[in-house]
Design a protein around this motif. Structure first.
Motif, PDB file in Angstrom:
ATOM      1  N   ALA A 115      -7.286  -0.847  -0.944  1.00  0.00           N
ATOM      2  CA  ALA A 115      -6.364   0.657  -1.880  1.00  0.00           C
ATOM      3  C   ALA A 115      -7.431   1.313  -2.498  1.00  0.00           C
ATOM      4  CB  ALA A 115      -5.336  -0.047  -2.902  1.00  0.00           C
ATOM      5  N   ALA A 116      -7.527   1.491  -2.956  1.00  0.00           N
ATOM      6  CA  ALA A 116      -8.565   2.368  -4.528  1.00  0.00           C
ATOM      7  C   ALA A 116      -9.557   2.958  -3.964  1.00  0.00           C
ATOM      8  CB  ALA A 116      -9.415   1.673  -5.222  1.00  0.00           C
ATOM      9  N   ALA A 117     -10.033   2.638  -2.486  1.00  0.00           N
ATOM     10  CA  ALA A 117     -10.926   3.079  -1.417  1.00  0.00           C
ATOM     11  C   ALA A 117      -9.815   3.792  -1.000  1.00  0.00           C
ATOM     12  CB  ALA A 117     -11.512   2.140  -0.692  1.00  0.00           C
ATOM     13  N   ALA A 118      -8.716   3.804  -0.620  1.00  0.00           N
ATOM     14  CA  ALA A 118      -8.201   4.451   0.873  1.00  0.00           C
ATOM     15  C   ALA A 118      -7.477   6.074  -0.769  1.00  0.00           C
ATOM     16  CB  ALA A 118      -6.952   3.593   1.054  1.00  0.00           C
ATOM     17  N   ARG A 119      -6.919   5.753  -1.748  1.00  0.00           N
ATOM     18  CA  ARG A 119      -6.759   6.834  -2.594  1.00  0.00           C
ATOM     19  C   ARG A 119      -8.289   7.466  -2.737  1.00  0.00           C
ATOM     20  NH1 ARG A 119      -3.952   2.696  -5.252  1.00  0.00           N
ATOM     21  NH2 ARG A 119      -6.142   2.650  -6.899  1.00  0.00           N
ATOM     22  N   TYR A 120      -9.583   7.211  -2.946  1.00  0.00           N
ATOM     23  CA  TYR A 120     -10.194   7.878  -3.297  1.00  0.00           C
ATOM     24  C   TYR A 120     -10.080   8.856  -1.615  1.00  0.00           C
ATOM     25  CZ  TYR A 120     -14.902   9.516  -3.532  1.00  0.00           C
ATOM     26  OH  TYR A 120     -16.325  10.472  -3.841  1.00  0.00           O
ATOM     27  N   LEU A 121     -10.638   8.202  -0.658  1.00  0.00           N
ATOM     28  CA  LEU A 121     -11.202   8.619   0.682  1.00  0.00           C
ATOM     29  C   LEU A 121      -9.691  10.075   0.915  1.00  0.00           C
ATOM     30  CD1 LEU A 121     -12.269   5.732   2.719  1.00  0.00           C
ATOM     31  CD2 LEU A 121     -13.229   7.744   2.202  1.00  0.00           C
ATOM     32  N   TYR A 122      -8.326   9.563   0.871  1.00  0.00           N
ATOM     33  CA  TYR A 122      -7.265  10.093   1.623  1.00  0.00           C
ATOM     34  C   TYR A 122      -6.530  11.424   0.058  1.00  0.00           C
ATOM     35  CZ  TYR A 122      -8.582   7.148   4.492  1.00  0.00           C
ATOM     36  OH  TYR A 122      -8.959   5.527   5.358  1.00  0.00           O
ATOM     37  N   GLY A 123      -7.913  10.971  -1.015  1.00  0.00           N
ATOM     38  CA  GLY A 123      -6.632  11.978  -2.032  1.00  0.00           C
ATOM     39  C   GLY A 123      -5.473  11.543  -2.445  1.00  0.00           C
ATOM     40  N   LEU A 124      -5.422  11.741  -4.082  1.00  0.00           N
ATOM     41  CA  LEU A 124      -3.586  11.365  -4.896  1.00  0.00           C
ATOM     42  C   LEU A 124      -2.774  12.074  -4.696  1.00  0.00           C
ATOM     43  CD1 LEU A 124      -6.145  10.320  -7.620  1.00  0.00           C
ATOM     44  CD2 LEU A 124      -4.896   8.659  -5.976  1.00  0.00           C
ATOM     45  N   GLY A 125      -2.563  13.655  -4.524  1.00  0.00           N
ATOM     46  CA  GLY A 125      -1.598  14.459  -4.419  1.00  0.00           C
ATOM     47  C   GLY A 125      -0.301  13.812  -3.226  1.00  0.00           C
ATOM     48  N   ASP A 126       0.490  14.157  -3.658  1.00  0.00           N
ATOM     49  CA  ASP A 126       1.561  13.932  -3.399  1.00  0.00           C
ATOM     50  C   ASP A 126       2.031  13.736  -1.911  1.00  0.00           C
ATOM     51  OD1 ASP A 126       2.726  13.537  -5.832  1.00  0.00           O
ATOM     52  OD2 ASP A 126       3.528  15.507  -5.760  1.00  0.00           O
ATOM     53  N   ALA A 127       0.942  14.650  -1.210  1.00  0.00           N
ATOM     54  CA  ALA A 127       0.853  14.757  -0.081  1.00  0.00           C
ATOM     55  C   ALA A 127       0.295  13.567   1.169  1.00  0.00           C
ATOM     56  CB  ALA A 127       0.592  15.658   1.390  1.00  0.00           C
ATOM     57  N   ALA A 128      -0.859  12.766   0.467  1.00  0.00           N
ATOM     58  CA  ALA A 128      -1.538  11.795   0.782  1.00  0.00           C
ATOM     59  C   ALA A 128      -0.320  10.848   0.750  1.00  0.00           C
ATOM     60  CB  ALA A 128      -2.805  12.157  -0.154  1.00  0.00           C
ATOM     61  N   GLN A 129      -0.005  10.814  -0.510  1.00  0.00           N
ATOM     62  CA  GLN A 129       0.795   9.452  -0.789  1.00  0.00           C
ATOM     63  C   GLN A 129       1.734   9.370   0.086  1.00  0.00           C
ATOM     64  OE1 GLN A 129       0.421   6.238  -3.107  1.00  0.00           O
ATOM     65  NE2 GLN A 129      -2.113   7.851  -2.894  1.00  0.00           N
ATOM     66  N   THR A 130       2.699  10.484   0.294  1.00  0.00           N
ATOM     67  CA  THR A 130       3.732  10.329   1.343  1.00  0.00           C
ATOM     68  C   THR A 130       3.457  10.372   2.631  1.00  0.00           C
ATOM     69  OG1 THR A 130       5.103  12.232   0.864  1.00  0.00           O
ATOM     70  CG2 THR A 130       5.640  11.567   2.633  1.00  0.00           C
ATOM     71  N   ALA A 131       2.195  10.507   3.366  1.00  0.00           N
ATOM     72  CA  ALA A 131       1.550   9.881   4.266  1.00  0.00           C
ATOM     73  C   ALA A 131       1.684   8.422   4.666  1.00  0.00           C
ATOM     74  CB  ALA A 131       0.406  10.290   4.891  1.00  0.00           C
ATOM     75  N   ARG A 132       0.911   7.812   3.619  1.00  0.00           N
ATOM     76  CA  ARG A 132       0.387   6.297   3.189  1.00  0.00           C
ATOM     77  C   ARG A 132       2.161   5.891   3.823  1.00  0.00           C
ATOM     78  NH1 ARG A 132      -1.472   2.948  -1.542  1.00  0.00           N
ATOM     79  NH2 ARG A 132      -2.991   1.479  -0.352  1.00  0.00           N
ATOM     80  N   THR A 133       3.327   6.041   2.715  1.00  0.00           N
ATOM     81  CA  THR A 133       4.520   5.214   2.481  1.00  0.00           C
ATOM     82  C   THR A 133       4.889   5.261   3.782  1.00  0.00           C
ATOM     83  OG1 THR A 133       4.417   6.222  -0.176  1.00  0.00           O
ATOM     84  CG2 THR A 133       6.820   5.519   1.726  1.00  0.00           C
ATOM     85  N   SER A 134       4.841   6.544   4.953  1.00  0.00           N
ATOM     86  CA  SER A 134       5.322   6.309   5.799  1.00  0.00           C
ATOM     87  C   SER A 134       4.813   5.937   6.646  1.00  0.00           C
ATOM     88  CB  SER A 134       5.445   8.542   6.285  1.00  0.00           C
ATOM     89  OG  SER A 134       3.895   8.892   7.009  1.00  0.00           O
ATOM     90  N   PHE A 135       3.326   5.881   7.245  1.00  0.00           N
ATOM     91  CA  PHE A 135       2.698   4.678   7.957  1.00  0.00           C
ATOM     92  C   PHE A 135       3.399   3.337   7.655  1.00  0.00           C
ATOM     93  CE2 PHE A 135       0.681   8.221   8.537  1.00  0.00           C
ATOM     94  CZ  PHE A 135       0.125   8.440  10.113  1.00  0.00           C
ATOM     95  N   ARG A 136       3.163   3.266   6.560  1.00  0.00           N
ATOM     96  CA  ARG A 136       3.164   1.869   6.145  1.00  0.00           C
ATOM     97  C   ARG A 136       5.182   1.391   6.340  1.00  0.00           C
ATOM     98  NH1 ARG A 136       3.667   1.406  -0.357  1.00  0.00           N
ATOM     99  NH2 ARG A 136       5.883   2.714   0.636  1.00  0.00           N
ATOM    100  N   THR A 137       6.227   1.887   5.624  1.00  0.00           N
ATOM    101  CA  THR A 137       6.978   1.830   6.969  1.00  0.00           C
ATOM    102  C   THR A 137       7.035   1.951   8.084  1.00  0.00           C
ATOM    103  OG1 THR A 137       7.551   3.592   5.410  1.00  0.00           O
ATOM    104  CG2 THR A 137       9.776   2.808   7.189  1.00  0.00           C
ATOM    105  N   LEU A 138       6.509   2.834   9.309  1.00  0.00           N
ATOM    106  CA  LEU A 138       6.014   2.809  10.620  1.00  0.00           C
ATOM    107  C   LEU A 138       5.615   1.436  10.973  1.00  0.00           C
ATOM    108  CD1 LEU A 138       5.157   6.589  11.317  1.00  0.00           C
ATOM    109  CD2 LEU A 138       7.409   5.179  12.217  1.00  0.00           C
TER     110      LEU A 138
END
Length: 198
Positions: A42-65
């Motif tokens: 999870a920490a690596a994902a945050r480092y690689l994909y950024g901590l911005g709102d867009a990155a977190q929104t993407a992570r949430t949407s893929f988790r849902t899908l």
């Protein structure tokens, strides 16, 4: 002498700045290596994909899908690697994959399909807009569960002869597969695969 002293000071300052940049870079690489080594996905994902709102929104949407945080992080890592080795930009790649998953594509098929679509569009001199058009047409067919002239016409506008590929896949003439499509007699999974494989 005063001018020489100024040059020496500027050179020393530049060397110090370069040293600080190198140290920061080494620290970042060391941090990421440590995170990966200790299994901090999870920490690596945050480092690689950024901590911005867009990155977190993407992570949430893929988790849902995909049904889980682990699956979402794995998909994000695959997309990052894919974007790094292809002309695809990560932001657009996320949008296309998200759309495909929402339209019913299997997660394992999303990136291979996009790879094939990208190659086909590039061979025709197209770019991002044309890739999105093809993905939209294939997604609509997948979601509807049937082959229709509407989506095949969208593909034709990009330069992809979908009816030709379907005639080769199912046997018969283009007119015959068009008639079969009108009756809903063509298997959509086979049809999409035939078009993607070209």
């Amino acid at each position: 002498a005063k001018e020489m002293h100024g040059v020496e000071t500027a050179t020393s300052g530049a060397a110090d700045q370069a040293g600080r940049l190198e140290a920061a870079s080494n620290k970042a690489r060391g941090w990421l290596a440590g995170v990966l080594a200790t299994g901090g996905a999870a920490a690596a994902a945050r480092y690689l994909y950024g901590l911005g709102d867009a990155a977190q929104t993407a992570r949430t949407s893929f988790r849902t899908l995909l049904g889980s945080t682990e699956a979402a992080d794995a998909m994000l890592k695959e997309m990052a690697a894919f974007a790094a080795s292809t002309p695809f930009e990560l932001a657009g790649l996320k949008d296309n994959v998200r759309y495909m998953l929402a339209m019913g594509f299997e997660a394992s098929a999303a990136l291979p399909t996009l790879d094939a679509v990208g190659d086909a569009v590039a061979s025709l001199g197209g770019g991002t807009a044309q890739i999105e058009s093809v993905v939209r047409a294939l997604g609509q067919m997948q979601q509807k569960g049937k082959v229709s002239a509407e989506e095949l016409n969208q593909l034709a506008e990009v330069g992809i002869g979908g009816w030709k590929y379907l005639a080769e896949e199912f046997g018969g003439t283009i007119g015959e597969v068009q008639e079969a499509a009108e009756k809903g007699a063509l298997d959509v999974t086979r049809a999409v695969s035939a078009i993607v494989e070209g």
